[in-house]
Design an enzyme around this catalytic site. Structure first.
Site, short mmCIF file in Angstrom:
data_model
loop_
_atom_site.label_atom_id
_atom_site.label_comp_id
_atom_site.label_asym_id
_atom_site.label_seq_id
_atom_site.Cartn_x
_atom_site.Cartn_y
_atom_site.Cartn_z
N SER A 2 -12.18 -2.64 2.09
CA SER A 2 -11.29 -3.02 3.29
C SER A 2 -10.87 -1.17 4.08
CB SER A 2 -9.70 -3.38 2.97
OG SER A 2 -10.34 -4.56 2.54
N GLU A 15 -6.43 2.25 6.18
CA GLU A 15 -6.12 2.29 4.78
C GLU A 15 -6.98 2.87 3.44
OE1 GLU A 15 -6.80 -1.02 0.73
OE2 GLU A 15 -5.64 -1.91 3.17
N ARG A 60 0.63 -1.21 0.01
CA ARG A 60 0.25 0.19 0.01
C ARG A 60 0.85 1.50 -0.32
NH1 ARG A 60 -2.33 -3.45 -1.87
NH2 ARG A 60 -3.66 -4.84 -0.72
#
EC number: 1.3.1.98
Length: 307
Positions: free
Chosen positions: A227, A297, A177
């Site tokens: 998510s 996230e 990420r």
């Protein structure tokens, strides 16, 4: 808004009135379906227009934020001051042999489908990811053991001085990420993906299998940003949340999904504040129970609403 008057006039002159909106509600531009108004929203149609808007904003000391499909974004209820540059009209895509060249605003699912139609394998994992290729590359998006780093060849990006750079896979520094794009504040204009020739039936079977998995395990029937939390090292966020007894907890219409506790969903009329409260409850509870910090996230931007 008066102090923006000349700035907006110049934007309209250079981009056309159809590409410049004022006081636009961000809830209409995010998959969470929440978010207050942005002062100005622009939708450039070319790289030159992107360069112009950024240069013009910097020259006038007007803050700007660049977004793709808004699928990994939580905008606070007070909205965003300044400018949002949305890349939805940078949506051209073409195939050259085993490579796909896609502009930043192209949806990742569209790139995956185009690959499948041309018997190119490697992007099956992305068939259900709702983001744009620009956002996906910036965050090195992934699912089901696949991620963008496995298929990226190079990318055209805009640096902070407004210059266009061609970055190799190595220069993109893709990790979990993260990327050099994120670290350096670059803007993705175009991604070049390198795939391999595969068997059509196998490709479509894999896409079908992953689609079924998503439908079974994810709360796709409700607005969310996918998510909510990054995976903490050595753990799974959803498992920690479930073992903390947080499945189904809610603040207003914001709820930890009963179907998949890694998702926070909007069951109807949640506000950004409701969602943020649920995020905080989850973080605090998991920290006190397991001494593990969960980091979001989803990207959280904007201002709180003044009562």
């Amino acid at each position: 808004m008066n102090h923006y008057k000349d700035f907006i006039s110049n934007l309209i002159e250079n981009l056309g009135s159809e590409n410049v909106k004022t006081n636009e509600l961000m809830k209409n531009h995010t998959s969470f379906k929440v978010g207050g108004p942005v002062d100005i929203l622009v939708t450039p149609e070319s790289y030159e227009q992107v360069q112009y808007v950024i240069k013009h904003s910097r020259g006038n000391n007007i803050p700007y934020f660049i977004m793709g499909n808004g699928s990994n974004l939580l905008v606070r209820d007070g909205g965003i001051r300044g400018l949002v540059i949305k890349f939805c009209k940078l949506n051209r895509i073409k195939i050259e042999d085993d490579k796909i060249i896609a502009q930043s605003g192209v949806l990742l699912s569209k790139v995956s489908n185009m690959a499948a139609k041309n018997n190119l394998e490697g992007l099956e994992f992305a068939s259900g990811i709702p983001g744009s290729i620009g956002g996906a590359l910036t965050m090195n998006a992934g699912a089901y053991n696949g991620e963008i780093s496995q298929v990226i060849d190079s990318a055209l990006v805009l640096d902070k001085s407004g210059e266009i750079l061609n970055l190799s896979k190595e220069e993109l520094e893709l990790g979990y990420r993260t990327s050099s794009i994120l670290k350096n504040g670059y803007v993705v204009l175009e991604a070049i993906l390198k795939l391999s020739l595969g068997d059509s039936k196998n490709i479509y079977d894999r896409i079908k299998e992953l689609t079924e998995k998503r439908k079974t395990k994810q709360p796709l029937e409700y607005p969310s940003a996918g998510s909510t939390f990054k995976r903490p090292q050595g753990y799974f966020a959803a498992k920690l949340i479930e073992e903390s007894g947080l499945k189904g907890i809610n603040v207003g219409d914001a709820e930890v999904s009963q179907k998949h506790s890694g998702f926070i969903i909007n069951k109807g009329n949640a506000s950004a504040k409701d969602i943020l409260n649920v995020i905080n409850i989850v973080q605090d509870t998991v920290k006190s129970k397991f001494d593990v910090e969960l980091h979001t996230e989803v990207l959280i931007i904007g201002e709180d609403k003044l009562n």
